[in-house]
Every structure is written in C-alpha cells, then in structure tokens.
Design a protein around this motif. Structure first.
Motif, PDB file in Angstrom:
ATOM      1  N   LEU A  86     117.833 -40.218 -29.451  1.00  0.00           N
ATOM      2  CA  LEU A  86     118.966 -41.111 -29.574  1.00  0.00           C
ATOM      3  C   LEU A  86     118.989 -41.593 -31.014  1.00  0.00           C
ATOM      4  CD1 LEU A  86     118.882 -43.365 -26.404  1.00  0.00           C
ATOM      5  CD2 LEU A  86     120.951 -42.427 -27.414  1.00  0.00           C
ATOM      6  N   ALA A  87     120.149 -41.643 -31.631  1.00  0.00           N
ATOM      7  CA  ALA A  87     120.245 -42.040 -33.037  1.00  0.00           C
ATOM      8  C   ALA A  87     121.278 -43.152 -33.190  1.00  0.00           C
ATOM      9  CB  ALA A  87     120.637 -40.840 -33.892  1.00  0.00           C
ATOM     10  N   TYR A  88     120.923 -44.147 -33.995  1.00  0.00           N
ATOM     11  CA  TYR A  88     121.799 -45.277 -34.273  1.00  0.00           C
ATOM     12  C   TYR A  88     121.886 -45.456 -35.787  1.00  0.00           C
ATOM     13  CZ  TYR A  88     120.425 -46.329 -29.445  1.00  0.00           C
ATOM     14  OH  TYR A  88     120.147 -46.247 -28.105  1.00  0.00           O
ATOM     15  N   ASN A  89     123.020 -45.944 -36.254  1.00  0.00           N
ATOM     16  CA  ASN A  89     123.137 -46.253 -37.672  1.00  0.00           C
ATOM     17  C   ASN A  89     124.097 -47.406 -37.874  1.00  0.00           C
ATOM     18  OD1 ASN A  89     125.959 -45.064 -38.536  1.00  0.00           O
ATOM     19  ND2 ASN A  89     125.007 -43.507 -37.224  1.00  0.00           N
ATOM     20  N   GLY A  90     123.779 -48.250 -38.872  1.00  0.00           N
ATOM     21  CA  GLY A  90     124.622 -49.403 -39.136  1.00  0.00           C
ATOM     22  C   GLY A  90     123.929 -50.375 -40.071  1.00  0.00           C
ATOM     23  N   GLY A  91     124.390 -51.606 -40.085  1.00  0.00           N
ATOM     24  CA  GLY A  91     123.831 -52.628 -40.960  1.00  0.00           C
ATOM     25  C   GLY A  91     122.369 -52.908 -40.648  1.00  0.00           C
ATOM     26  N   VAL A  92     121.653 -53.418 -41.639  1.00  0.00           N
ATOM     27  CA  VAL A  92     120.215 -53.662 -41.496  1.00  0.00           C
ATOM     28  C   VAL A  92     119.923 -54.582 -40.317  1.00  0.00           C
ATOM     29  CG1 VAL A  92     118.228 -54.789 -42.592  1.00  0.00           C
ATOM     30  CG2 VAL A  92     119.651 -53.196 -43.905  1.00  0.00           C
ATOM     31  N   ASP A  93     120.613 -55.701 -40.217  1.00  0.00           N
ATOM     32  CA  ASP A  93     120.340 -56.654 -39.136  1.00  0.00           C
ATOM     33  C   ASP A  93     120.672 -56.065 -37.776  1.00  0.00           C
ATOM     34  OD1 ASP A  93     119.458 -58.518 -40.956  1.00  0.00           O
ATOM     35  OD2 ASP A  93     121.360 -59.632 -41.013  1.00  0.00           O
ATOM     36  N   ALA A  94     121.786 -55.343 -37.687  1.00  0.00           N
ATOM     37  CA  ALA A  94     122.181 -54.737 -36.414  1.00  0.00           C
ATOM     38  C   ALA A  94     121.150 -53.718 -35.948  1.00  0.00           C
ATOM     39  CB  ALA A  94     123.553 -54.083 -36.544  1.00  0.00           C
ATOM     40  N   MET A  95     120.630 -52.921 -36.868  1.00  0.00           N
ATOM     41  CA  MET A  95     119.665 -51.898 -36.491  1.00  0.00           C
ATOM     42  C   MET A  95     118.299 -52.502 -36.128  1.00  0.00           C
ATOM     43  SD  MET A  95     121.321 -49.099 -36.369  1.00  0.00           S
ATOM     44  CE  MET A  95     122.606 -50.200 -35.707  1.00  0.00           C
ATOM     45  N   ARG A  96     117.951 -53.596 -36.753  1.00  0.00           N
ATOM     46  CA  ARG A  96     116.720 -54.270 -36.345  1.00  0.00           C
ATOM     47  C   ARG A  96     116.879 -54.876 -34.949  1.00  0.00           C
ATOM     48  NH1 ARG A  96     112.454 -55.254 -40.087  1.00  0.00           N
ATOM     49  NH2 ARG A  96     112.867 -54.149 -42.044  1.00  0.00           N
ATOM     50  N   ALA A  97     118.096 -55.280 -34.606  1.00  0.00           N
ATOM     51  CA  ALA A  97     118.368 -55.774 -33.256  1.00  0.00           C
ATOM     52  C   ALA A  97     118.265 -54.642 -32.234  1.00  0.00           C
ATOM     53  CB  ALA A  97     119.759 -56.411 -33.199  1.00  0.00           C
ATOM     54  N   VAL A  98     118.708 -53.432 -32.609  1.00  0.00           N
ATOM     55  CA  VAL A  98     118.544 -52.271 -31.725  1.00  0.00           C
ATOM     56  C   VAL A  98     117.061 -52.026 -31.451  1.00  0.00           C
ATOM     57  CG1 VAL A  98     118.789 -49.761 -31.562  1.00  0.00           C
ATOM     58  CG2 VAL A  98     120.697 -51.139 -32.395  1.00  0.00           C
ATOM     59  N   ILE A  99     116.259 -52.055 -32.499  1.00  0.00           N
ATOM     60  CA  ILE A  99     114.819 -51.839 -32.347  1.00  0.00           C
ATOM     61  C   ILE A  99     114.219 -52.888 -31.418  1.00  0.00           C
ATOM     62  CG2 ILE A  99     112.603 -51.886 -33.558  1.00  0.00           C
ATOM     63  CD1 ILE A  99     114.036 -50.647 -35.958  1.00  0.00           C
ATOM     64  N   ALA A 100     114.627 -54.146 -31.585  1.00  0.00           N
ATOM     65  CA  ALA A 100     114.105 -55.222 -30.734  1.00  0.00           C
ATOM     66  C   ALA A 100     114.470 -54.982 -29.273  1.00  0.00           C
ATOM     67  CB  ALA A 100     114.643 -56.567 -31.212  1.00  0.00           C
ATOM     68  N   ALA A 101     115.697 -54.529 -29.017  1.00  0.00           N
ATOM     69  CA  ALA A 101     116.125 -54.266 -27.644  1.00  0.00           C
ATOM     70  C   ALA A 101     115.331 -53.119 -27.024  1.00  0.00           C
ATOM     71  CB  ALA A 101     117.625 -53.940 -27.623  1.00  0.00           C
ATOM     72  N   VAL A 102     115.084 -52.076 -27.803  1.00  0.00           N
ATOM     73  CA  VAL A 102     114.303 -50.935 -27.293  1.00  0.00           C
ATOM     74  C   VAL A 102     112.867 -51.364 -27.001  1.00  0.00           C
ATOM     75  CG1 VAL A 102     113.335 -48.695 -27.921  1.00  0.00           C
ATOM     76  CG2 VAL A 102     115.728 -49.194 -28.419  1.00  0.00           C
ATOM     77  N   ARG A 103     112.276 -52.113 -27.907  1.00  0.00           N
ATOM     78  CA  ARG A 103     110.877 -52.512 -27.742  1.00  0.00           C
ATOM     79  C   ARG A 103     110.683 -53.536 -26.641  1.00  0.00           C
ATOM     80  NH1 ARG A 103     109.213 -52.410 -34.197  1.00  0.00           N
ATOM     81  NH2 ARG A 103     108.817 -50.147 -34.246  1.00  0.00           N
ATOM     82  N   ALA A 104     111.751 -54.230 -26.260  1.00  0.00           N
ATOM     83  CA  ALA A 104     111.662 -55.203 -25.169  1.00  0.00           C
ATOM     84  C   ALA A 104     111.855 -54.552 -23.804  1.00  0.00           C
ATOM     85  CB  ALA A 104     112.703 -56.306 -25.375  1.00  0.00           C
ATOM     86  N   HIS A 105     112.281 -53.297 -23.784  1.00  0.00           N
ATOM     87  CA  HIS A 105     112.571 -52.610 -22.527  1.00  0.00           C
ATOM     88  C   HIS A 105     111.284 -52.201 -21.813  1.00  0.00           C
ATOM     89  CE1 HIS A 105     114.223 -49.494 -19.819  1.00  0.00           C
ATOM     90  NE2 HIS A 105     115.347 -50.189 -19.921  1.00  0.00           N
ATOM     91  N   ARG A 106     111.335 -52.143 -20.503  1.00  0.00           N
ATOM     92  CA  ARG A 106     110.135 -51.787 -19.725  1.00  0.00           C
ATOM     93  C   ARG A 106     109.622 -50.381 -20.036  1.00  0.00           C
ATOM     94  NH1 ARG A 106     114.503 -51.332 -16.338  1.00  0.00           N
ATOM     95  NH2 ARG A 106     114.823 -49.298 -15.344  1.00  0.00           N
ATOM     96  N   SER A 107     110.488 -49.512 -20.524  1.00  0.00           N
ATOM     97  CA  SER A 107     110.076 -48.140 -20.838  1.00  0.00           C
ATOM     98  C   SER A 107     109.682 -47.968 -22.306  1.00  0.00           C
ATOM     99  CB  SER A 107     111.200 -47.150 -20.489  1.00  0.00           C
ATOM    100  OG  SER A 107     111.413 -47.112 -19.096  1.00  0.00           O
ATOM    101  N   ALA A 108     109.550 -49.062 -23.035  1.00  0.00           N
ATOM    102  CA  ALA A 108     109.201 -48.978 -24.461  1.00  0.00           C
ATOM    103  C   ALA A 108     107.935 -48.160 -24.727  1.00  0.00           C
ATOM    104  CB  ALA A 108     109.053 -50.378 -25.042  1.00  0.00           C
ATOM    105  N   PRO A 109     106.891 -48.236 -23.870  1.00  0.00           N
ATOM    106  CA  PRO A 109     105.695 -47.422 -24.134  1.00  0.00           C
ATOM    107  C   PRO A 109     105.944 -45.913 -24.086  1.00  0.00           C
ATOM    108  CG  PRO A 109     105.182 -49.217 -22.621  1.00  0.00           C
ATOM    109  CD  PRO A 109     106.669 -49.170 -22.743  1.00  0.00           C
ATOM    110  N   ARG A 110     107.092 -45.504 -23.545  1.00  0.00           N
ATOM    111  CA  ARG A 110     107.390 -44.077 -23.416  1.00  0.00           C
ATOM    112  C   ARG A 110     108.184 -43.533 -24.604  1.00  0.00           C
ATOM    113  NH1 ARG A 110     110.594 -43.005 -18.193  1.00  0.00           N
ATOM    114  NH2 ARG A 110     110.160 -40.834 -18.780  1.00  0.00           N
ATOM    115  N   VAL A 111     108.521 -44.391 -25.566  1.00  0.00           N
ATOM    116  CA  VAL A 111     109.326 -43.932 -26.702  1.00  0.00           C
ATOM    117  C   VAL A 111     108.645 -44.250 -28.028  1.00  0.00           C
ATOM    118  CG1 VAL A 111     111.484 -44.234 -25.411  1.00  0.00           C
ATOM    119  CG2 VAL A 111     110.681 -46.063 -26.932  1.00  0.00           C
ATOM    120  N   ALA A 112     109.097 -43.560 -29.059  1.00  0.00           N
ATOM    121  CA  ALA A 112     108.718 -43.867 -30.435  1.00  0.00           C
ATOM    122  C   ALA A 112     109.994 -44.257 -31.179  1.00  0.00           C
ATOM    123  CB  ALA A 112     108.069 -42.654 -31.099  1.00  0.00           C
ATOM    124  N   VAL A 113     109.885 -45.217 -32.063  1.00  0.00           N
ATOM    125  CA  VAL A 113     111.043 -45.697 -32.818  1.00  0.00           C
ATOM    126  C   VAL A 113     110.802 -45.466 -34.307  1.00  0.00           C
ATOM    127  CG1 VAL A 113     112.501 -47.668 -33.381  1.00  0.00           C
ATOM    128  CG2 VAL A 113     111.527 -47.458 -31.087  1.00  0.00           C
TER     129      VAL A 113
END
Length: 275
Positions: free
Chosen positions: A154-181
């Motif tokens: 999955l690929a995302y692109n945009g402003g610095v703050d928005a993309m850091r928010a994407v990372i935070a949402a992914v890392r807060a998800h229950r499946s976060a241990p199954r992905v690399a960011v």
C-alpha cells in the motif's frame, strides 16, 4: 574488503537534476571491474527504477519497492515478498481518512501496476510522477475491489504531517506487527511517501538476504543512502554512509557522512571505502 555496495537512487545516485554525475559512473565502473557487486536499493518500482540506472555497469541487481522485490536488470526475480490480501484490506480500512493519498501496487508487467480510486493528481508533487508513470496507472472504482491478488504494498503520499498521521494510524492497528512501514520524507517541500509492506520487509532485510545468496557477509557490504527508508540497510551494512544532503535525523545518527548528491558524494564514498 567491500564486495557488495547497496545504493539508494533519489538523493544518492542521482543529483538534484535527476542525473547520474560522471564521477559516480566512473567510480561504479571501477568497482564493477574489480568484481564488486552493485545493488540499487530504492523505493521506486522496477519499471520506474530501470531507466534511471540504464548506464550502470553489469552485473546489476535492483532491490525495489523498499525491499519487496529484488531483480536482475533482465527482470529475473531473486526475492519476492508480497503482502497478504486480507492484511492489505485491513490497512485500507484503517486508513480510510487518507484515501485520496492512497494507491495499491501489484507485481504486474505494466498496466495496473499501480491502482487508485480517489488520488488527487492535481497535487503539485504528484504531477511529475503521473506524467512519467502513466503506463502503469489504472483508476478503479474502489481499491477494496482491486484486491484480486496479493499486492506488493500500500502506498501513500502527501504532506509531512498527513503522512506521519498515516503511520500513526497503521502502527495503532491490531495488525501492526504484521506490517513494515517505510518513510521517505522531503521536509523542504512538505512531501512524504509512506509504504506499508509485508512484515519485516525493508531495504535492510532484503539487502541482507541478497548478500547471503551471494555469499557475502555484512562487514563486506557498504550501503549509501539519504533518507529514513535507508536506515535499516545503513545499520545492517558493515559500512553505512549517508549523503551530505541526508535527512537531519540521519545526520545525527552517527553514520559516516560523504558529500552531497550534487557533489558526487557517492563516488567519494566508493573511492574511500571500496577502491
């Protein structure tokens, strides 16, 4: 003795005009002549990376999609790490708020490599990419329906703050241990790229796997990069070198610093450590 060099593309191999400085080409030719293996290690796709490195000497291996695929220039696949469809779907749902920044990438010949549903291509930092990669783009009604096979990422692109928010949402998800960011950030133009990949997929893990296949140990590897997505390979390699134009956090991480990409800093590092 250096036997393998892992090299990032944008900001490292290429200068700020998107060209390979003559000094870099000369140093790489000398390295290849001495039997040193060259691996391009980039967040780009294979089809996007290939034209940028066509002048580099053989043999050449391309590690693309931030470690998800490793291929020879001929297209022969050496390493392939896809993301399970069910996991990709979970991440799509978890990041619904950033759907206009999202795309799915697949291991396909050309058309449909990158699919999107709500991407805003009027964003100034996306137009150039769209123009150069029109052959691989495909618009779909919904990304969820496009998951007919396991994607690369999955690929995302945009402003610095928005993309850091994407990372935070992914890392807060229950499946976060199954992905690399993977994060590539350009603070000076307020633009970032975030890739969500299968577990443990990084430039570093794939460079390490490639080195093992080639019978090369970590102390015999040099890695050169400039951004956050290069960190794992810089830490794994026996010799990690960052460019003078590297992200501020990397410059404070204790890596050796070479010249900038406009000063052929890559050539400086190769001559100092490999030649």
């Amino acid at each position: 003795m250096i036997k393998l060099i892992g090299i990032d593309v944008d900001g490292t191999l290429l200068n700020s005009r998107g060209q390979i400085p003559a000094a870099n080409l000369e140093a790489l030719d000398l390295a290849a002549a001495r039997g040193i293996q060259i691996a391009i290690v980039t967040g780009r796709s294979f089809s996007f990376a290939l034209p940028a490195v066509e002048s580099l000497p053989e043999p050449l291996i391309l590690i693309v999609h931030n470690g998800a695929l490793a291929r020879r220039r001929t297209g022969e696949t050496l390493i392939r790490r896809l993301m399970p469809r069910d996991l990709a779907l979970e991440m799509l749902v978890a990041t619904m708020a950033w759907r206009d920044c999202a795309a799915l990438l697949f291991d396909r010949p050309l058309r449909g490599q990158m699919v999107y549903d709500r991407m805003d291509w009027q964003h100034p930092n996306r137009r150039k990419f769209r123009d150069r990669n029109a052959a691989i783009l495909e618009e779909v009604a919904a990304l969820e329906d496009a998951l007919t096979e396991d994607p690369i990422q999955l690929a995302y692109n945009g402003g610095v703050d928005a993309m850091r928010a994407v990372i935070a949402a992914v890392r807060a998800h229950r499946s976060a241990p199954r992905v690399a960011v993977s994060l590539t950030e350009y603070a000076d133009r307020d633009f970032s790229l975030v890739d969500v990949l299968s577990q443990s997929t990084t430039k570093g893990t794939t460079l390490a796997e490639l080195a093992s296949v080639l019978g090369i140990a970590a102390p015999e590897v040099m890695a050169v990069g400039d951004n956050y997505n290069d960190r794992e390979m810089l830490e794994w390699a026996g010799t990690g070198v960052i460019m003078g134009n590297a992200s501020a956090d990397l410059r404070d991480a204790g890596f050796e610093v070479t010249g900038t990409n406009d000063e052929a800093g890559l050539a400086q590092a190769i001559r100092r450590h490999a030649l």
